[in-house]
Each structure stands twice: as C-alpha cells, then as structure tokens.
Design an enzyme around this catalytic site. Sequence first.
Site, mmCIF file in Angstrom:
data_model
loop_
_atom_site.group_PDB
_atom_site.id
_atom_site.type_symbol
_atom_site.label_atom_id
_atom_site.label_comp_id
_atom_site.label_asym_id
_atom_site.label_seq_id
_atom_site.Cartn_x
_atom_site.Cartn_y
_atom_site.Cartn_z
ATOM 1 N N HIS A 82 0.874 -1.171 0.000
ATOM 2 C CA HIS A 82 0.000 0.000 0.000
ATOM 3 C C HIS A 82 0.913 1.223 0.000
ATOM 4 C CE1 HIS A 82 -3.404 -2.526 1.973
ATOM 5 N NE2 HIS A 82 -3.496 -2.535 0.655
ATOM 6 N N GLU B 42 1.492 3.753 2.963
ATOM 7 C CA GLU B 42 1.864 3.249 4.287
ATOM 8 C C GLU B 42 3.387 3.189 4.336
ATOM 9 O OE1 GLU B 42 -0.407 -0.354 4.830
ATOM 10 O OE2 GLU B 42 -2.294 0.678 4.375
ATOM 11 N N HIS C 187 2.776 -2.940 6.974
ATOM 12 C CA HIS C 187 1.705 -1.993 6.678
ATOM 13 C C HIS C 187 1.658 -0.909 7.751
ATOM 14 C CE1 HIS C 187 -0.588 -4.319 3.527
ATOM 15 N NE2 HIS C 187 0.205 -5.262 3.996
ATOM 16 N N GLU D 162 1.397 -4.373 11.252
ATOM 17 C CA GLU D 162 0.935 -2.986 11.154
ATOM 18 C C GLU D 162 1.766 -2.149 12.120
ATOM 19 O OE1 GLU D 162 -1.577 -1.818 9.241
ATOM 20 O OE2 GLU D 162 -2.591 -3.642 8.534
#
Length: 565
Positions: free
Chosen positions: A174, A177, A278, A357
């Site tokens: 992504h 990110e 991420h 994350e």
Amino acid sequence: MIKNLLILFFVFSSLAQLHFSQNGSDDERLRSIVSEKGQAEVIIPDPGSREIDRITRIASISSVKGKEVRIFLSPLTVEWFISEGFDYQIIERTASKGIISSASLSQAMEWESYPSYPQYDSIMKYFAATYPLLCILDTIGTSINGRLILCLKISDNSGVAEPEPEVFYSSAIHGNETAGFILMLRLADYLLENYTSDLKVKDLVDNLEIWINPLANPDGTYNSGNFIISPVRNNANGYDLNRNFPDPEIPDAIRQKETLEMMSFLADHRFVLSANFHSGAEVVNYPWDRWQTPHPDYEWFYSISRAWADTVHLYSEPGYMDYLDNGVTQGYDWYPVYGGRQDYVTYTLSGREITVELDEDFITPTSGLSDIWYYNYRSLLGFLQNALYGIHGQISDAFTGDPVSAKIFIERHDKDSSHVYSDTLTGNFTRLLAPGSYDITFTADGYWDLVIKDITVLKGEPTKLFVKIKPMLNPADTTNPAHPFFYPNPAGSYINAVLPESIRGAVNIRIYNIAGIKVSDFDTEASDRYPVRLDISRLPAGSYFAVFTGIATNLSYTGRFIIFR
C-alpha cells in the site's frame, strides 16, 4: 388542524430535501477528491460482520475499530460506494504534513527523512556495491509506470543459491503506508553494517537467505513524481495490490502487473517465512485473513506474533502496538480480507506469512521514523530466527541418494494446505512447528510412503532430519516384459504394473472381474522410470484382468492379478 399538518409536512419535506441535497453535495465532493488525488478515505458506521464481509469483497477496507469502518476508495470503487447509499464521513488529510524529503543521499541514509525515488534507487545500489559478498540487488519486476520493484538478497554467499531457508520481508504494497519503507532500508543497512560485529546478525546472515523488498508499490508511494508528497494506497491503475492475489473461493480478479510479477518471484523462491509491513494500525496480524477457522499451526503463528508484540512492549512507549489482543490478532477476527498476499503465500505456496501494522498513521511523520525502528528492530531480528527452528531436513532416494521432491504432512493436524514440500533440486525442507511430538508422513510420486513417528520439536532449537524413501522398484522393473508384469501379486490396496516398452505416455486402463464385467476405466501415464501404480483398495477380493492400451499407438496388452485380503 389541516393547516398545522400542511406546515409540518412542508417542514419535514424541506428537511428531507436538505438531507439528500447534503448527501449529493458530499458525493460530488467525494468524486472530486478521488479524481484529484487518486483516492479518498471515508468512515462509515460499523454495519455488522455480514455487511463488512460484503464490502471487503469490493472496496478496500483499511481498518475496523470501535464502531467505525475505514475504507479507501479509488476511481474503480467510488461510484459503487456512492450507489450503495452509505452514511459516511470523508477524512481529509494534509498531504505533506510531517514529511521531510531528503536533501541528499547521505541525509537519506540517516533514516530520518524520506528519499526521493532516484535516491532510493541509489541506496539499493550502494548496498550491493559496498557489500558485494553479502548483498546482491535483484528486481522483482516493474510497476505500471515503469519503476523498478527492487529487492536485496543478504547472505554470507549472496551470489550462490545455498541450501538454506529463504526468508522475505516486504513493505509498502500500500503506497501510502510509509513506515515499513524506511524500516526495511534501515534493516538492510543494519544487517550489512553489523555482520562482523554482532553475533546474532552474523548467525542470521550465515544461515539464511534474507530477501528485503522495501517498496512493493513504487507508483503508489511516488504518486506525485520523484518525491513523497501525496502517496496513494493503490497502484497506478487504481487497484489495491493487497486484494489482488488469487483467492481459493473467489473468481479470478484482473491481476495487475505488480501482482503477477510478485507471484512469480514468490513461486520461484518458496520462502519458508515472510512478513508484509503496513500502517494504519499497530498490531501483528496472522492467518487466516479470509477464514474464521484457525490455521492448523495457530499455536505457532500466535506464539511468533505474541513474541513480536511482547518484545516491542519492552522498548516502546506505553500504548504502542497494544490494539486488539494486546498487539496481536488473527486477521479474520479483525476484519476479513480477500485476495491478500498473506493468505496467498500461506495457502497456495505453503509458506508462513504474517502482516505487521507498524503505525496508526498511514504516512509516518519523519519525526517518528526513528521510534518505529527502535521499537521494532529487535522483533525484526527475532522473527527471522524462527526460520532456523522447527524441523529442517533433506529427503533423498534410498538407493541412489538423489534428492526427492516430496510432500511432508502431519496426520490429524494438517489441512487447508498447511503441509509443505521439499525442494525439487536439493530435497531440503523446513517445517515450522510449535514445540511438541509429531508423526510425519513423507510421500512422493513413484515412492513408498514413509511415516516417522514421535519427532520431537523443541522451543528455540532446530530438529535435523535426513529421510530416505524407497522407490517402487524391484529388479523386474528394469526388464522389458512381453506382457504386463504385476507385483506384489496377490496384492491388497495397491499393485504395480511393469509394461512393455511399446506402451509409454498416455495409457488407458480397463479392469475386468472374473465374470468379464468392467469395474474400472481410466487414463494415466506410463514412463520408463516407474511402474504404473494401480489403486485397487475399493475392489473386492478375487481375480481380475487389466487391459492396457497405448492411446498414441492403440497397442493393447492384458495381464492378470489377484486381490487378497
């Protein structure tokens, strides 16, 4: 009374028109943002698990937290979203807030600013040029806009494909990110810089082949040109690349160039362990993303995820990476994802991948980059160490010693593609497991199945296993019989047929019982190396005739065998 009713009707009608007019205004604003910036982020009230499951199959959910669902919309999904009539709030972010671009290559390599794309390219080349014995620069592919998707291989003999476990770190699939992008560059620098002075680093580099892909979606990250100004989640075609991998139960999507090239790269290397980085939350996410059912190796996945978060907690500020189960979650328990890379690697390629994350902020301010590194670098190293544990072995032919490509699975444990395979060229395999005792089956075409019982796996230690499996051959297999030769004969569940040399390739087999009734009819392949193996487990005891017909030559041979139970 009628007058009052008319007044009330007028008031409510005006309010309704105002409400829908406001929605229409928001819709136009939403379209405008997507058109101008390539994406828009919205929040909707949590509609419940069934509706979330429907939405995530179409649009790109980025987080579910509290009673809110956050969604990124692209030119491909914005009209669908508007047509659904959701109540929503648009989140508008200041594009360049907190982002400092590196003024020079040397500043970029202090890891407290964001490099330009040319600087990123130069950094990757610098690593390979400065540490030629430890590092090579490879290319996974190119983006839609022609940017290179670069990858470093770090190992003690980087130019040689050694029989060592391969591991993979990848970030910024992504594009908006950004924390993982700098984290991966800094990790590569740390491994190379500290190889001769840090025993833990040396052990990892000496015994693993470490692949690092800092930027999986360069068109998304450098959406505005060569500097990170307004990065977007999707690729240049508007596709979320982490929803674009094959899914076992959903029809094929339109695979993007970046996805296809990443799939090819992953298939070539068959990494035993990997992580995808991420932002947008602070949590370690393990499989499955698309199923509520736990992975058969749930205990192992939970333990390595728990270790990552617990190690972070020792060095981070309070409140960092404590979301959900104090920093860990099974993906589906958070929200379902279809077409994600984590499940593709774990299910289709029999690998083991997690998703980390790193930051609540999608675009980490440059002031926070050093904190992300300090909080996570010990976990980065510790995670790689897991690839050195579990069962490590080699499978070879019991007679020739040649490596054998075999399936390795655990009865009453493995399901949903949780088994692994040995390498075709070397016969090596790695099976990552929680501590315990296991009965493991080894099976390969042309070989007798082998079961080894009570294999012990200890925490933090490798279990070495060298396996020799026997081919389904005996001296008769080297002859050229005039008629099919069966062994063992009589047989129980399986019987082998050595065929005349004139029958090779595609073969039709018809089996008749003693009364002349056909009980089986199927096609298979006959080769010079192995006899044809027949599954007779469902046939009752008795005498049978088998007719073998070469499909290409139409030559037929008949043989007789007996089933005895």
